[in-house]
Design a protein around this motif. Structure first.
Motif, PDB file in Angstrom:
ATOM      1  N   GLN A   1      -7.708  34.318 -36.429  1.00 30.04           N
ATOM      2  CA  GLN A   1      -7.918  33.507 -35.224  1.00 30.04           C
ATOM      3  C   GLN A   1      -6.861  33.835 -34.181  1.00 30.04           C
ATOM      4  O   GLN A   1      -5.729  34.180 -34.515  1.00 30.04           O
ATOM      5  N   ASN A   2      -7.237  33.693 -32.912  1.00 29.81           N
ATOM      6  CA  ASN A   2      -6.345  33.936 -31.785  1.00 29.81           C
ATOM      7  C   ASN A   2      -6.104  32.634 -31.017  1.00 29.81           C
ATOM      8  O   ASN A   2      -6.985  31.772 -30.907  1.00 29.81           O
ATOM      9  N   TRP A   3      -4.891  32.515 -30.482  1.00 30.55           N
ATOM     10  CA  TRP A   3      -4.519  31.317 -29.721  1.00 30.55           C
ATOM     11  C   TRP A   3      -4.849  31.523 -28.249  1.00 30.55           C
ATOM     12  O   TRP A   3      -4.434  32.517 -27.638  1.00 30.55           O
ATOM     13  N   ASN A   4      -5.627  30.597 -27.673  1.00 28.93           N
ATOM     14  CA  ASN A   4      -6.033  30.750 -26.275  1.00 28.93           C
ATOM     15  C   ASN A   4      -5.161  29.943 -25.318  1.00 28.93           C
ATOM     16  O   ASN A   4      -5.462  29.833 -24.127  1.00 28.93           O
ATOM     17  N   GLY A   5      -4.102  29.362 -25.846  1.00 28.95           N
ATOM     18  CA  GLY A   5      -3.202  28.576 -25.035  1.00 28.95           C
ATOM     19  C   GLY A   5      -3.263  27.104 -25.345  1.00 28.95           C
ATOM     20  O   GLY A   5      -2.284  26.361 -25.132  1.00 28.95           O
ATOM     21  N   THR A   6      -4.419  26.672 -25.876  1.00 31.47           N
ATOM     22  CA  THR A   6      -4.571  25.255 -26.240  1.00 31.47           C
ATOM     23  C   THR A   6      -5.109  25.065 -27.648  1.00 31.47           C
ATOM     24  O   THR A   6      -4.834  24.045 -28.276  1.00 31.47           O
ATOM     25  N   GLU A   7      -5.876  26.033 -28.148  1.00 33.12           N
ATOM     26  CA  GLU A   7      -6.450  25.885 -29.476  1.00 33.12           C
ATOM     27  C   GLU A   7      -6.726  27.259 -30.085  1.00 33.12           C
ATOM     28  O   GLU A   7      -6.689  28.285 -29.402  1.00 33.12           O
TER      29      GLU A   7
END
Length: 410
Positions: A207-213
């Motif tokens: 999974q990658n972090w999009n800045g909020t989730e």
């Protein structure tokens, strides 16, 4: 083999890396943990025989130019008393002399875990820091974190960090990569792993972090046979709405253990020898088989020459014996088979000698059991019995008769 999780260090199999030596060399320290099959795993050979016996001390390369060999670069290596590599120096050939290029320095703890890795480049006749990595471990020697830092010319500046978690069986179940934004750590990507009861990896989620989730990126599932060999890897990618098939790999596995050819039960006559040719099969090309054999009785002598078994029972011995044959490869894998050996009594056996009463001629009855060859079948050999008496150290024939498949003769 074992698994190397995440972005620990790049695995090299060439002689330059001392066969199984692992190091950070030339791996971006913000590197992608999904190195192999996008699963976050690298296979790591844990058989260290070669490294424990032979240590690579130097390597030099040359190129063929204008009909002569021209130096290219050379590496030299140093080790501690536990055979851990402590320094790796690379030099380039420049204007007929060796010139420093870069070096890597490693430190270890009491458990031989790599604790730090320093990379330096040669610049203006001195070593200049490039980057460094510092590892931490738990009580079970599992790497729990790596701090990556770059040299800005004056001090070390945080760049990124790996954080790992493990289950009770020391399987890594979580991997987190974070980057330093100058003030605090920011999530970048994470991986989650699950295992079956045999500690086989059965799923992997990236999974990658999009800045909020956290947003799904890819996932893999793994299946295994009854011997815990990985047979299928199936990967999917997340398109923002649903999982889309990406690829799958199927693996077939062959046994390294040799399989010896079965040997049926054997029969032979007493006072004879017997020869058997032995054979085995293995998926290893040009396998070198080593055969051996043993008997459950000392009355049967065995001798193995290459792939030939020589069987020699003791003189006049008859009965049965269990013979076991073993085949082994140079990797110590082996297989066995057994067969029964029956040794027949071939000579007739005298059962009694009794006086003929009131014959006044010195006659006796002689009873004997038949020869093994005495049967009612037609053979190409003559079958007759002769009774001989020892007179003055000489055997004298006193009676003869045809063999005709009797249970006992008198």
């Amino acid at each position: 083999t074992g698994f190397l999780f995440g972005q620990e260090w790049t695995q090299y199999s060439g002689i330059e890396r001392n066969d199984i030596f692992q190091e950070y060399n030339e791996q971006p320290h913000e590197g992608d943990p999904t190195v192999l099959f996008n699963s976050g795993f690298q296979h790591l050979n844990t058989i260290r025989t070669q490294r424990d016996v032979w240590l690579l001390l130097s390597l030099s390369t040359q190129n063929w130019e204008d009909s002569v060999w021209v130096n290219d670069y050379q590496n030299t290596y140093n080790y501690d008393m536990n055979n851990n590599r402590t320094n790796y120096l690379r030099q380039e050939w420049f204007w007929y002399i060796w010139v420093n290029d870069r070096q890597y320095t490693y430190t270890y703890d009491a458990n031989n875990n790599l604790t730090s890795h320093l990379s330096q480049n040669w610049d203006n006749d001195e070593w200049v820091n490039s980057f460094q990595a510092t590892n931490t471990y738990d009580a079970n020697n599992n790497r729990t974190g790596t701090l990556w830092q770059d040299w800005d010319g004056n001090e070390w500046v945080n760049s990124g960090q790996d954080l790992m978690t493990y289950d009770a069986n020391d399987n890594m179940i979580g991997y987190l990569w974070q980057v330093w934004d100058g003030t605090e750590w920011q999530n970048s990507n994470q991986s989650t792993y699950t295992y079956d009861s045999n500690n086989n990896l059965i799923s992997y989620l990236d999974q990658n972090w999009n800045g909020t989730e956290w947003q799904d990126g890819s996932q893999s599932t793994y299946t295994y046979d009854e011997n815990n060999n990985n047979t299928i890897i199936f990967q999917q990618s997340w398109d923002g709405t649903e999982w889309v098939n990406s690829y799958q790999r199927h693996f077939t596995w062959g046994q390294l253990v040799p399989v010896i050819s079965n040997i049926p039960d054997q029969e032979m006559d007493e006072d004879q020898s017997f020869v058997l040719n032995l054979s085995a099969q293995s998926p290893v090309s040009d396998a070198l088989y080593v055969f051996s054999a043993y008997s459950d009785t000392s009355a049967v002598s065995l001798n193995v020459s290459s792939d030939t078994l020589h069987i020699v029972p003791a003189f006049n011995w008859t009965g049965s014996a269990l013979i076991t044959v073993v085949v082994a490869l140079t990797n110590e894998a082996s297989d066995t088979t057994s067969f029964n050996l029956i040794v027949h009594k071939t000579d007739p056996v005298i059962t009694y000698i009794e006086d003929v009463p009131e014959d006044q001629g010195g006659w006796v009855y002689i009873g004997f059991l038949p020869s093994y060859h005495d049967s009612d079948t037609i053979t190409s050999r003559s079958e007759m019995y002769s009774v001989e008496r020892l007179d003055d150290n000489q055997w004298v024939n006193v009676a003869s008769g045809v063999a005709y498949d009797e249970y006992e003769y008198v």
